[in-house]
Design a protein around this motif. Structure first.
Motif, short mmCIF file in Angstrom:
data_model
loop_
_atom_site.label_atom_id
_atom_site.label_comp_id
_atom_site.label_asym_id
_atom_site.label_seq_id
_atom_site.Cartn_x
_atom_site.Cartn_y
_atom_site.Cartn_z
N GLU A 41 0.25 7.85 -2.94
CA GLU A 41 0.72 7.48 -1.78
C GLU A 41 -0.63 7.20 -0.93
OE1 GLU A 41 2.34 10.84 0.29
OE2 GLU A 41 4.00 10.58 -0.93
N SER A 42 -1.80 7.17 -1.49
CA SER A 42 -3.18 6.75 -0.98
C SER A 42 -3.42 5.45 -1.67
CB SER A 42 -4.20 7.77 -1.03
OG SER A 42 -4.44 8.00 -2.51
N ILE A 43 -2.65 4.70 -2.66
CA ILE A 43 -3.00 3.51 -3.21
C ILE A 43 -3.22 2.47 -2.09
CG2 ILE A 43 -0.99 2.74 -4.02
CD1 ILE A 43 -2.28 2.01 -6.51
N ASN A 44 -4.37 1.62 -2.39
CA ASN A 44 -4.44 0.39 -1.20
C ASN A 44 -5.01 -0.91 -2.10
OD1 ASN A 44 -5.09 -1.08 0.64
ND2 ASN A 44 -7.33 -0.13 1.08
N GLY A 81 -7.62 4.03 -5.33
CA GLY A 81 -6.84 5.20 -4.88
C GLY A 81 -5.50 5.25 -5.89
N SER A 82 -4.84 6.14 -5.51
CA SER A 82 -3.56 6.47 -6.19
C SER A 82 -2.35 7.20 -5.64
CB SER A 82 -3.81 7.32 -7.36
OG SER A 82 -4.15 8.60 -7.19
N ASP A 130 0.83 -1.24 0.02
CA ASP A 130 -0.04 -0.26 -0.08
C ASP A 130 0.80 1.31 0.03
OD1 ASP A 130 -2.44 -1.52 0.11
OD2 ASP A 130 -2.50 -1.27 2.34
N GLY A 131 0.28 2.39 -0.71
CA GLY A 131 1.24 3.54 -0.79
C GLY A 131 2.47 3.36 -1.71
N THR A 174 3.36 2.79 -5.87
CA THR A 174 2.86 2.44 -7.22
C THR A 174 3.99 1.73 -8.00
OG1 THR A 174 3.60 4.60 -8.25
CG2 THR A 174 1.32 4.67 -7.22
#
Length: 85
Positions: A79-82, A76-77, A32-33, A35
């Motif tokens: 730093e907030s990608i989960n 999300g995308s 997570d966070g 990419t």
């Protein structure tokens, strides 16, 4: 062509990441966070797809080799990608 089912429940996904490994499933999940891009190593596997479609093509594969894929959905995308299994 690789096809898989997409989550359409209460928290639908915005995209998918596919990790391929020869001979066995990759053992490292995306963090997570973070990419990733296609062609990037991820643990003992390789990221082969990142996108919104539940279908993607693979070319240049050896027909006598077993390829294993792990598909994760994400929301999300940046730093907030989960990532979700």
């Amino acid at each position: 062509t690789v096809n898989f089912g997409a989550n359409s429940g209460a928290n639908p996904s915005t995209g998918f990441i596919a990790i391929r490994r020869v001979g066995a499933y990759a053992s490292t999940a995306p963090a997570d966070g973070t990419t990733y891009t296609a062609g990037e190593a991820l643990g003992n596997g390789e990221v082969v797809y990142v996108g919104a479609s539940a279908t993607f093509n693979q070319s240049g594969l050896d027909p006598v080799t077993n390829y294993y894929y792990r598909i994760y959905s994400f929301a999300g995308s940046g730093e907030s990608i989960n990532y979700k299994d």
